[in-house]
Design a protein around this motif. Structure first.
Motif, mmCIF file in Angstrom:
data_model
loop_
_atom_site.group_PDB
_atom_site.id
_atom_site.type_symbol
_atom_site.label_atom_id
_atom_site.label_comp_id
_atom_site.label_asym_id
_atom_site.label_seq_id
_atom_site.Cartn_x
_atom_site.Cartn_y
_atom_site.Cartn_z
ATOM 1 N N LEU A 1 -8.471 -0.279 6.233
ATOM 2 C CA LEU A 1 -7.962 0.998 5.730
ATOM 3 C C LEU A 1 -7.123 0.817 4.465
ATOM 4 C CD1 LEU A 1 -6.903 2.537 9.174
ATOM 5 C CD2 LEU A 1 -8.885 3.168 7.795
ATOM 6 N N ALA A 2 -7.313 -0.304 3.767
ATOM 7 C CA ALA A 2 -6.456 -0.627 2.626
ATOM 8 C C ALA A 2 -6.442 0.469 1.565
ATOM 9 C CB ALA A 2 -6.887 -1.957 2.012
ATOM 10 N N ALA A 3 -7.623 1.010 1.240
ATOM 11 C CA ALA A 3 -7.690 2.031 0.188
ATOM 12 C C ALA A 3 -6.943 3.299 0.607
ATOM 13 C CB ALA A 3 -9.145 2.353 -0.131
ATOM 14 N N ILE A 4 -7.105 3.723 1.862
ATOM 15 C CA ILE A 4 -6.424 4.928 2.345
ATOM 16 C C ILE A 4 -4.918 4.710 2.415
ATOM 17 C CG2 ILE A 4 -6.145 6.419 4.367
ATOM 18 C CD1 ILE A 4 -9.126 6.027 4.919
ATOM 19 N N ILE A 5 -4.506 3.550 2.924
ATOM 20 C CA ILE A 5 -3.075 3.254 3.028
ATOM 21 C C ILE A 5 -2.447 3.141 1.648
ATOM 22 C CG2 ILE A 5 -1.421 1.511 3.815
ATOM 23 C CD1 ILE A 5 -3.251 0.977 6.167
ATOM 24 N N GLY A 6 -3.193 2.588 0.698
ATOM 25 C CA GLY A 6 -2.674 2.480 -0.660
ATOM 26 C C GLY A 6 -2.303 3.828 -1.241
ATOM 27 N N ALA A 7 -3.099 4.851 -0.927
ATOM 28 C CA ALA A 7 -2.810 6.203 -1.417
ATOM 29 C C ALA A 7 -1.574 6.797 -0.755
ATOM 30 C CB ALA A 7 -4.014 7.112 -1.180
ATOM 31 N N GLN A 8 -1.174 6.282 0.413
ATOM 32 C CA GLN A 8 -0.013 6.800 1.125
ATOM 33 C C GLN A 8 1.287 6.112 0.699
ATOM 34 O OE1 GLN A 8 0.070 9.238 3.536
ATOM 35 N NE2 GLN A 8 -2.108 9.655 3.297
ATOM 36 N N THR B 1 1.852 5.548 -4.145
ATOM 37 C CA THR B 1 1.592 6.694 -5.015
ATOM 38 C C THR B 1 2.392 6.640 -6.310
ATOM 39 O OG1 THR B 1 3.287 7.925 -3.777
ATOM 40 C CG2 THR B 1 1.001 8.223 -3.110
ATOM 41 N N ALA B 2 3.425 5.799 -6.360
ATOM 42 C CA ALA B 2 4.227 5.703 -7.584
ATOM 43 C C ALA B 2 3.499 4.939 -8.678
ATOM 44 C CB ALA B 2 5.560 5.021 -7.279
ATOM 45 N N PHE B 3 2.443 4.214 -8.321
ATOM 46 C CA PHE B 3 1.746 3.392 -9.289
ATOM 47 C C PHE B 3 0.535 4.125 -9.851
ATOM 48 C CE2 PHE B 3 3.659 0.450 -6.154
ATOM 49 C CZ PHE B 3 4.605 -0.116 -6.994
ATOM 50 N N PRO C 1 6.763 6.390 7.745
ATOM 51 C CA PRO C 1 6.524 7.484 6.784
ATOM 52 C C PRO C 1 6.000 6.945 5.460
ATOM 53 C CG PRO C 1 8.650 7.733 7.862
ATOM 54 C CD PRO C 1 8.161 6.360 8.204
ATOM 55 N N GLY C 2 5.358 7.815 4.689
ATOM 56 C CA GLY C 2 4.783 7.411 3.420
ATOM 57 C C GLY C 2 5.779 7.435 2.282
ATOM 58 N N TYR C 3 5.282 7.139 1.058
ATOM 59 C CA TYR C 3 6.141 7.059 -0.117
ATOM 60 C C TYR C 3 6.804 8.396 -0.416
ATOM 61 C CZ TYR C 3 7.728 5.736 -4.774
ATOM 62 O OH TYR C 3 8.514 5.454 -5.870
ATOM 63 N N ASN C 4 6.083 9.495 -0.214
ATOM 64 C CA ASN C 4 6.646 10.804 -0.521
ATOM 65 C C ASN C 4 7.838 11.146 0.365
ATOM 66 O OD1 ASN C 4 4.761 11.249 -2.527
ATOM 67 N ND2 ASN C 4 3.313 12.263 -1.157
ATOM 68 N N ALA D 1 11.357 2.592 -0.167
ATOM 69 C CA ALA D 1 11.577 1.896 1.112
ATOM 70 C C ALA D 1 10.286 1.804 1.921
ATOM 71 C CB ALA D 1 12.650 2.617 1.922
ATOM 72 N N ALA D 2 9.407 2.784 1.787
ATOM 73 C CA ALA D 2 8.176 2.809 2.587
ATOM 74 C C ALA D 2 7.270 1.614 2.287
ATOM 75 C CB ALA D 2 7.440 4.132 2.385
ATOM 76 N N PRO D 3 6.895 1.368 1.008
ATOM 77 C CA PRO D 3 6.045 0.197 0.766
ATOM 78 C C PRO D 3 6.739 -1.123 1.061
ATOM 79 C CG PRO D 3 6.704 1.217 -1.304
ATOM 80 C CD PRO D 3 7.094 2.161 -0.226
ATOM 81 N N ILE D 4 8.065 -1.172 0.885
ATOM 82 C CA ILE D 4 8.805 -2.411 1.186
ATOM 83 C C ILE D 4 8.731 -2.721 2.678
ATOM 84 C CG2 ILE D 4 11.099 -3.457 1.276
ATOM 85 C CD1 ILE D 4 11.723 -1.983 -1.348
ATOM 86 N N ILE D 5 8.970 -1.699 3.515
ATOM 87 C CA ILE D 5 8.901 -1.909 4.965
ATOM 88 C C ILE D 5 7.472 -2.242 5.382
ATOM 89 C CG2 ILE D 5 9.188 -0.792 7.210
ATOM 90 C CD1 ILE D 5 11.448 0.848 5.974
#
Length: 597
Positions: free
Chosen positions: A43-50, A53-55, A113-116, A121-125
């Motif tokens: 699910l890498a592509a879907i998770i990447g969008a969650q 999103t800042a990139f 939770p996602g980036y939004n 903190a979300a991608p770091i965790i």
């Protein structure tokens, strides 16, 4: 479970029913652990969008794959930590610890939770949880391989350790089946939602329609992660029923266990050289072939060929079903002719055929895209205007006119060449006979900052459409599409499944004999530590970084197949090093002899 009596020197007899039960119980628990680990990869592509999103959209897939790779990077450290624990407290309790860490980390990804919602903190965790998964997996494989090999008859070590080798593929297959089932149910019962920007306005497609996101991509992807708690409970129950390894108990009773296995395994040249030989002459090539044939193939289907995720998962799932028997076949064959020739043959065949197989996959799965890629596309820019768009820490902004031009083309899987022109003030994209000037984002202000990007993207998309590139996946009638799991009975779909199965067969060639081979390279006292480190460096670093590295190379070179040089070169180097340095006939060794090398 009754205690298992073991005569370490008498291993040619058939395995007892109790020994087979131990091996199957160990394999079942390992399947669940791989399932947890591979959910993210699937699910890498879907998770990447969650979470990323800042990139920029063009580099978001790279970040998602790097988060996936984070779990692999720490695997050697898990091998050291849990290898030492396995030698101190035993295999059984180490297995319990690794499955507990893996299961809880996976469950928490489903809750995160996602980036939004949580920002950076979300991608770091997310990356921290991936690293915990990697640590747990690093402690799993070495113990399982040793555990099974030391139970198996000496003339069937390859066959019985091949059951452990199947667990990785079966774990991936289980994750795909669960994803497909959940995806079908969620998308059938919940309508898509419009994608909104930061201001709450709907984001529009180039054709003026609102961009929509399916319910599974928005929130349904969390269900497989949350459901892993059930597998965790089952795995814990299975492993609590297992007895301690007879070999470990025997060593403890005789006081023969190594007091410093890491120093003994890697602190002397006598043993340390086998770790280096195993890494560069066996595992590095095995790793890139394994991840190319499974994970990169899945990523390639979804993100390069533009096959929808459901169809891509169906195709890969069927290839796994058809190809998994190869593990047992090649494992058994290695008991007869040796491990080395099978592993190196798999690496050689992969190195010679990858540059033909992946373009064939594009031609069959998305004929319109393959035909359009024959159009000559160039990016002309001044020297120094183009950057290497690979920034794992997210500190760089790719805003030059050349970077913008290349990232726009990469999103559409365009093959292009770069031309340097010292006189160029702004990069230009030439598609057929159409020339489109790019823009430098740092020099835009006011309304131009909003209108220029949209105008450039529309001009490029219009030119690509005129050149034959599909305007969108929904309007592409040539791209492969499966309506349900059993919708594979057409010429196009069967051909795609067969191509993917070919890649899986190469995986089984290199991976089926590797556990027995590594076990046979090291003496009993240091076997757990000795094989774990080269295995997890090879698979964690060479293999785990393969998808992200290949994707970044492709984006930089402008060739969607350029990244294949990474596995081709490493597999080829492994063939040469392995042929010269890896011992032969290890399948005939007595692995219980302390002086066996």
């Amino acid at each position: 479970m009754a205690a298992i009596e073991m005569n370490a020197r008498d291993r040619s007899r058939p395995m007892t029913a109790e020994e087979k039960k131990v091996i199957m119980a160990s394999s079942a628990g390992t399947i669940f652990e791989w399932y947890d680990f591979y959910l993210y990869g699937s699910l890498a592509a879907i998770i990447g969008a969650q979470y990323f999103t800042a990139f920029p959209e063009a580099t978001r897939n790279v970040f998602a794959l790097l988060a996936f790779a984070a779990g692999f990077i720490v695997r050697p450290f898990g091998a050291l930590v849990f290898g030492a624990l396995g030698d101190l407290v035993g295999r059984k309790y180490t297995f319990l610890m690794t499955i507990l860490i893996m299961g809880l980390s996976t469950f928490l990804v489903g809750l995160l939770p996602g980036y939004n919602s949580w920002g950076a903190a979300a991608p770091i965790i997310l990356i921290v949880l991936r690293m915990l998964q990697g640590l747990a997996l690093g402690g799993e494989y070495g113990g399982a391989a040793v555990y099974v090999a030391e139970h198996a008859p000496s003339n069937q070590r390859g066959y019985f350790t091949a059951f452990i080798q199947t667990t990785a593929t079966l774990g991936l297959l289980l994750s795909l089946v669960v994803i497909l089932a959940v995806q079908s149910y969620v998308n059938a019962n919940w309508a898509p939602t419009a994608v909104l920007d930061a201001a709450g306005a709907a984001i529009m497609n180039p054709d003026g329609t609102p961009r929509m996101i399916k319910a599974f991509d928005l929130w349904g992807w969390r269900i497989p992660f949350l459901g892993s708690i059930v597998l965790l409970l089952i795995s814990l129950y299975i492993r609590m029923q297992m007895n301690e390894s007879p070999a470990f108990k025997k060593m403890k009773e005789e006081g023969a266990a190594s007091k410093a296995p890491l120093r003994e395994a890697f602190g002397t040249w006598k043993n340390g050289k086998f770790a280096l030989i195993a890494l560069f002459g066996l595992v590095a090539g095995q790793a890139v072939v394994w991840y190319s044939g499974q994970f990169y193939a899945l990523f390639f289907l979804q993100n390069v060929i533009k096959v929808d995720s459901f169809t891509a998962n169906v195709m890969v799932a069927w290839s796994l079903i058809l190809g998994t028997g190869g593990f047992l076949f090649f494992g058994s064959l290695s008991d007869k002719i040796g491990r080395k020739p099978i592993i190196l043959a798999g690496c050689l065949i992969a190195a010679l055929t990858y540059k033909f197989v992946f373009p064939m996959l594009t031609q069959v799965a998305n004929p319109a895209l393959h035909a359009a890629q024959q159009t000559i596309v160039t990016v002309t820019a001044a020297p120094g205007d183009c950057s290497f768009q690979f920034n794992p820490v997210g500190t760089a902004k790719f805003t030059s006119s050349c970077d913008i031009a290349k990232s726009t083309l990469a999103r559409s899987s365009v093959n292009y060449t770069s031309v340097q022109d010292p006189a160029a003030t702004v990069a230009q994209v030439k598609i057929g006979d159409t020339v489109i000037p790019s823009y430098d984002a740092t020099k835009l202000a006011g309304d131009a900052a909003k209108t220029a990007p949209a105008a450039f993207t529309k001009s490029v998309n219009d030119a690509l459409t005129a050149a034959g590139y599909p305007a969108s996946a929904d309007k592409n009638t040539t791209v492969i599409k499966a309506a349900h799991f059993f919708d594979i009975f057409s010429g196009q779909k069967i051909t795609v499944v067969l191509i993917l199965t070919y890649l899986i067969i190469l995986v089984t060639m290199v991976y089926a004999p590797i556990a027995a081979m590594l076990v046979e390279l090291f003496p009993t006292r240091i076997r757990y530590s000795g094989l774990s480190l080269p295995y997890h460096i090879g698979n964690g670093w060479f293999g785990g970084l393969m998808p992200a590295t290949a994707f970044a190379i492709s984006a930089q070179t402008g060739n969607v197949y350029g990244g294949l040089w990474y596995p081709i070169i490493i597999a080829g180097a492994t063939v040469v090093i392995g042929a010269l340095l890896v011992p032969g006939n290890t399948h005939k060794k007595d692995i219980f002899a302390d002086d066996a090398q």
